[in-house]
Design an enzyme around this catalytic site. Sequence first.
Site, PDB file in Angstrom:
ATOM      1  NE  ARG A 204     -11.710  41.326  -7.233  1.00 16.23           N
ATOM      2  CZ  ARG A 204     -12.834  41.534  -6.545  1.00 16.23           C
ATOM      3  NH1 ARG A 204     -12.782  41.668  -5.218  1.00 16.23           N
ATOM      4  NH2 ARG A 204     -14.007  41.594  -7.140  1.00 16.23           N
TER       5      ARG A 204
ATOM      6  CE  LYS B 121     -15.659  38.049  -8.160  1.00 16.57           C
ATOM      7  NZ  LYS B 121     -16.218  37.319  -7.032  1.00 16.57           N
TER       8      LYS B 121
ATOM      9  CD  GLU C 200     -13.440  35.044   1.047  1.00 13.20           C
ATOM     10  OE1 GLU C 200     -13.949  36.152   0.823  1.00 13.20           O
ATOM     11  OE2 GLU C 200     -12.670  34.491   0.245  1.00 13.20           O
TER      12      GLU C 200
HETATM   13  N1  PLP Z   1     -15.222  37.091  -1.231  1.00 11.71           N
HETATM   14  C1  PLP Z   1     -15.647  36.302  -2.215  1.00 11.71           C
HETATM   15  C2  PLP Z   1     -15.315  34.863  -2.150  1.00 11.71           C
HETATM   16  C3  PLP Z   1     -16.404  36.831  -3.273  1.00 11.71           C
HETATM   17  O1  PLP Z   1     -16.848  36.057  -4.254  1.00 11.71           O
HETATM   18  C4  PLP Z   1     -16.693  38.210  -3.278  1.00 11.71           C
HETATM   19  C5  PLP Z   1     -17.445  38.796  -4.378  1.00 11.71           C
HETATM   20  O2  PLP Z   1     -16.917  39.396  -5.260  1.00 11.71           O
HETATM   21  C6  PLP Z   1     -16.215  38.994  -2.235  1.00 11.71           C
HETATM   22  C7  PLP Z   1     -15.497  38.411  -1.223  1.00 11.71           C
HETATM   23  C8  PLP Z   1     -16.493  40.468  -2.185  1.00 11.71           C
HETATM   24  O3  PLP Z   1     -15.665  41.171  -3.060  1.00 11.71           O
HETATM   25  P1  PLP Z   1     -16.142  42.546  -3.668  1.00 11.71           P
HETATM   26  O4  PLP Z   1     -16.464  43.422  -2.525  1.00 11.71           O
HETATM   27  O5  PLP Z   1     -14.969  43.041  -4.432  1.00 11.71           O
HETATM   28  O6  PLP Z   1     -17.313  42.253  -4.512  1.00 11.71           O
HETATM   29  C1  COI Z   2     -19.872  39.520  -6.182  1.00  4.27           C
HETATM   30  O1  COI Z   2     -20.196  39.944  -5.072  1.00  4.27           O
HETATM   31  O2  COI Z   2     -19.725  40.238  -7.166  1.00  4.27           O
HETATM   32  C2  COI Z   2     -19.640  38.112  -6.383  1.00  4.27           C
HETATM   33  O3  COI Z   2     -18.935  37.787  -7.289  1.00  4.27           O
HETATM   34  C3  COI Z   2     -20.268  37.156  -5.514  1.00  4.27           C
HETATM   35  C4  COI Z   2     -20.822  36.060  -6.257  1.00  4.27           C
HETATM   36  C5  COI Z   2     -20.013  34.889  -6.469  1.00  4.27           C
HETATM   37  C6  COI Z   2     -22.190  36.094  -6.694  1.00  4.27           C
END
Ligand code: PLP
Ligand code: COI
Length: 339
Positions: free
Chosen positions: A80, A183, A219
């Site tokens: 990612r 991200k 989301e």
């Molecule tokens: N959506 C957003 C906006 C986020 O910041 C995060 C955190 O990482 C997620 C979703 C969840 O992603 P992940 O499950 O890869 O941590």
């Molecule tokens: C995560 O779940 O790793 C995130 O990045 C969420 C966050 C912005 C604290």
Amino acid sequence: MENINWSELSFGYMKTDYNVRCYFRNGEWGKLELSSEETLNIHMAATCLHYGQEAFEGLKAFRGKDGKIRVFRPEANAERLQSTCDGILMPPLPTEKFIEAVNMVVKANERFIPPYESGASLYIRPLLIGTGAQVGVRPANEYLFMIFVTPVGPYFKGGFSTNPYVIIRQYDRSAPLGTGTYKVGGNYAASLKANKLAHDLGYSCEFYLDAKEKKYIDECGAANFFGIKNNTYITPKSSSILPSITNRSLMQLAEDMGMKVERRPIPEEELATFEEAGACGTAAVISPIERIDDLENKKSYVIAKDGKPGPISEKLYNKLRAIQYGDEPDTHNWVTIIE
Ligand code: PLP
Ligand code: COI
């Protein structure tokens, strides 16, 4: 680490012993270096400071009952990050280097990995920033990749307990053809006002609708959404949300449990039909949703009628945590053990 109250940890920064750094100069990534400095010394015209040329990631390490350290799906975070680099014209960091850096920083800070019994974990925060000076809007020539770690507890109040959420219509976090799938820090800057508004109103977190039609669930500020009904796990398909690794894992686990999985646009009104719903992500794990209010439309979608997490969310949560802590077999090869 005798004076840390592991089971009382919240999601915050705590100084640890080391971070790892790697510089991109003259067109190539250099060697990984351990540092005990908490600060960076960068050029005032660095592109990360002015033009948001910045990416980050988030993953976790867990201490098992067997004493082993497990990191959950680091390859997926490496991939990612590469996609984010592609999105904002930064040089991609090879997966092997990412994994090597994760191993190095976790091992170097082993004393900060919370014990198994605490239910806490070590949050791993990689970032990649443009450090080269530019004044015109263009990509930097030099970059820094680094990772710091910090022990954390739950992101949302109460961990695995229900919370209220609110749809915020006044602000968008990202546009359909914008940077929502990457991200990048800018998405989070764009979410700060909505997030503050939600908190000021007593909600756990803000929910976004799709920016174009304001019709579909996108989301929340820091986690994906899923809903459950008729033995089906339903999660939004959208070009403005982050592809969550937790959500992807839950889709697989739901399928393993014999559920149907649907990834499709979810109209707001459909919230009224879910038996259970949750916010999911690395920090959030699963945060079960009590209700989602749409204040402007004067609607309240109450999902957890008895205020408790639903049985399927609980099963998914327990399964995911069991794999992460090594209590159950890692049948999908998601876990990397740090030797
Ligand atoms: N959506 C957003 C906006 C986020 O910041 C995060 C955190 O990482 C997620 C979703 C969840 O992603 P992940 O499950 O890869 O941590
Ligand atoms: C995560 O779940 O790793 C995130 O990045 C969420 C966050 C912005 C604290």
